[in-house]
Motif scaffolding. Sequence first.
Motif, PDB file in Angstrom:
ATOM      1  N   UNK A  16       0.805  -1.231   0.000  1.00  0.00           N
ATOM      2  CA  UNK A  16       0.000   0.000   0.000  1.00  0.00           C
ATOM      3  C   UNK A  16       0.837   1.281   0.000  1.00  0.00           C
ATOM      4  N   UNK A  17       2.153   1.173   0.195  1.00  0.00           N
ATOM      5  CA  UNK A  17       2.979   2.387   0.253  1.00  0.00           C
ATOM      6  C   UNK A  17       3.438   2.850  -1.133  1.00  0.00           C
ATOM      7  N   UNK A  18       2.991   2.157  -2.196  1.00  0.00           N
ATOM      8  CA  UNK A  18       3.354   2.580  -3.554  1.00  0.00           C
ATOM      9  C   UNK A  18       2.675   3.899  -3.906  1.00  0.00           C
ATOM     10  N   UNK A  19       3.436   4.803  -4.487  1.00  0.00           N
ATOM     11  CA  UNK A  19       2.852   6.043  -5.008  1.00  0.00           C
ATOM     12  C   UNK A  19       2.109   5.703  -6.295  1.00  0.00           C
ATOM     13  N   UNK A  59       0.785  -5.376   7.181  1.00  0.00           N
ATOM     14  CA  UNK A  59      -0.033  -4.379   6.477  1.00  0.00           C
ATOM     15  C   UNK A  59      -1.473  -4.883   6.407  1.00  0.00           C
ATOM     16  N   UNK A  60      -2.423  -3.965   6.562  1.00  0.00           N
ATOM     17  CA  UNK A  60      -3.839  -4.358   6.553  1.00  0.00           C
ATOM     18  C   UNK A  60      -4.533  -3.950   5.259  1.00  0.00           C
ATOM     19  N   UNK A  61      -3.814  -3.231   4.374  1.00  0.00           N
ATOM     20  CA  UNK A  61      -4.369  -2.848   3.083  1.00  0.00           C
ATOM     21  C   UNK A  61      -3.375  -3.194   1.983  1.00  0.00           C
ATOM     22  N   UNK A  62      -3.867  -3.249   0.763  1.00  0.00           N
ATOM     23  CA  UNK A  62      -3.011  -3.507  -0.383  1.00  0.00           C
ATOM     24  C   UNK A  62      -3.635  -2.893  -1.619  1.00  0.00           C
ATOM     25  N   UNK A  63      -2.810  -2.663  -2.633  1.00  0.00           N
ATOM     26  CA  UNK A  63      -3.309  -2.106  -3.894  1.00  0.00           C
ATOM     27  C   UNK A  63      -3.520  -3.270  -4.857  1.00  0.00           C
ATOM     28  N   UNK A  64      -4.776  -3.509  -5.196  1.00  0.00           N
ATOM     29  CA  UNK A  64      -5.137  -4.650  -6.042  1.00  0.00           C
ATOM     30  C   UNK A  64      -5.096  -4.282  -7.518  1.00  0.00           C
ATOM     31  N   UNK A  65      -4.653  -5.251  -8.318  1.00  0.00           N
ATOM     32  CA  UNK A  65      -4.609  -5.079  -9.771  1.00  0.00           C
ATOM     33  C   UNK A  65      -4.946  -6.422 -10.407  1.00  0.00           C
ATOM     34  N   UNK A  66      -5.932  -6.429 -11.314  1.00  0.00           N
ATOM     35  CA  UNK A  66      -6.361  -7.654 -11.977  1.00  0.00           C
ATOM     36  C   UNK A  66      -6.203  -7.474 -13.481  1.00  0.00           C
ATOM     37  N   UNK A  67      -5.572  -8.446 -14.141  1.00  0.00           N
ATOM     38  CA  UNK A  67      -5.438  -8.396 -15.597  1.00  0.00           C
ATOM     39  C   UNK A  67      -5.829  -9.752 -16.180  1.00  0.00           C
ATOM     40  N   UNK A  68      -6.659  -9.706 -17.203  1.00  0.00           N
ATOM     41  CA  UNK A  68      -7.080 -10.917 -17.915  1.00  0.00           C
ATOM     42  C   UNK A  68      -6.305 -10.955 -19.226  1.00  0.00           C
ATOM     43  N   UNK A  69      -5.747 -12.115 -19.558  1.00  0.00           N
ATOM     44  CA  UNK A  69      -4.933 -12.204 -20.769  1.00  0.00           C
ATOM     45  C   UNK A  69      -4.965 -13.604 -21.365  1.00  0.00           C
ATOM     46  N   UNK A  70      -4.581 -13.687 -22.633  1.00  0.00           N
ATOM     47  CA  UNK A  70      -4.379 -14.979 -23.277  1.00  0.00           C
ATOM     48  C   UNK A  70      -2.886 -15.094 -23.534  1.00  0.00           C
ATOM     49  N   UNK A  71      -2.350 -16.308 -23.360  1.00  0.00           N
ATOM     50  CA  UNK A  71      -0.907 -16.478 -23.498  1.00  0.00           C
ATOM     51  C   UNK A  71      -0.545 -17.933 -23.695  1.00  0.00           C
ATOM     52  N   UNK A  72       0.654 -18.170 -24.249  1.00  0.00           N
ATOM     53  CA  UNK A  72       1.158 -19.544 -24.304  1.00  0.00           C
ATOM     54  C   UNK A  72       1.367 -20.047 -22.875  1.00  0.00           C
ATOM     55  N   UNK A  73       1.243 -21.338 -22.680  1.00  0.00           N
ATOM     56  CA  UNK A  73       1.315 -21.902 -21.328  1.00  0.00           C
ATOM     57  C   UNK A  73       2.668 -21.680 -20.654  1.00  0.00           C
TER      58      UNK A  73
END
Length: 115
Positions: A16-19, A59-73
């Motif tokens: 959570x400390x990321x600017x 830490x009790x909080x975090x910055x969430x990021x979700x990405x959906x993608x297609x890719x080779x295994x």
Amino acid sequence: MATNIQNYELMVIFTPILAEEDFKAAQKKFTSIIEENGGTLVHQNPWGLRSLAYPIEKKTTGIYYVVEYTAPTDLNEKLEIQLNRDESVMRHMVTHLDKFAVAYNERKRNAVKEA
């Protein structure tokens, strides 16, 4: 040799400390790894700062990021190495999406656009 393209979802919890600019740079870093290794981004969703279910590294909080993608295994192995090396990443999870999950995510995105 034909590579097997699959659908995946990556969820990352950054410290959570990321600017704001560091969060954007971190997003770019991981999406670039996906694209440089033959993956295609389907959807990105920065959730922002959220409370954690339990403390991680005191830490009790975090910055969430979700990405959906297609890719080779074989891409996920390279991605995992970078995620494990990055000190700003508290937790991450790569999920393989079956055709039903892909269809569900698409419906969900379209419903949000129409609303």
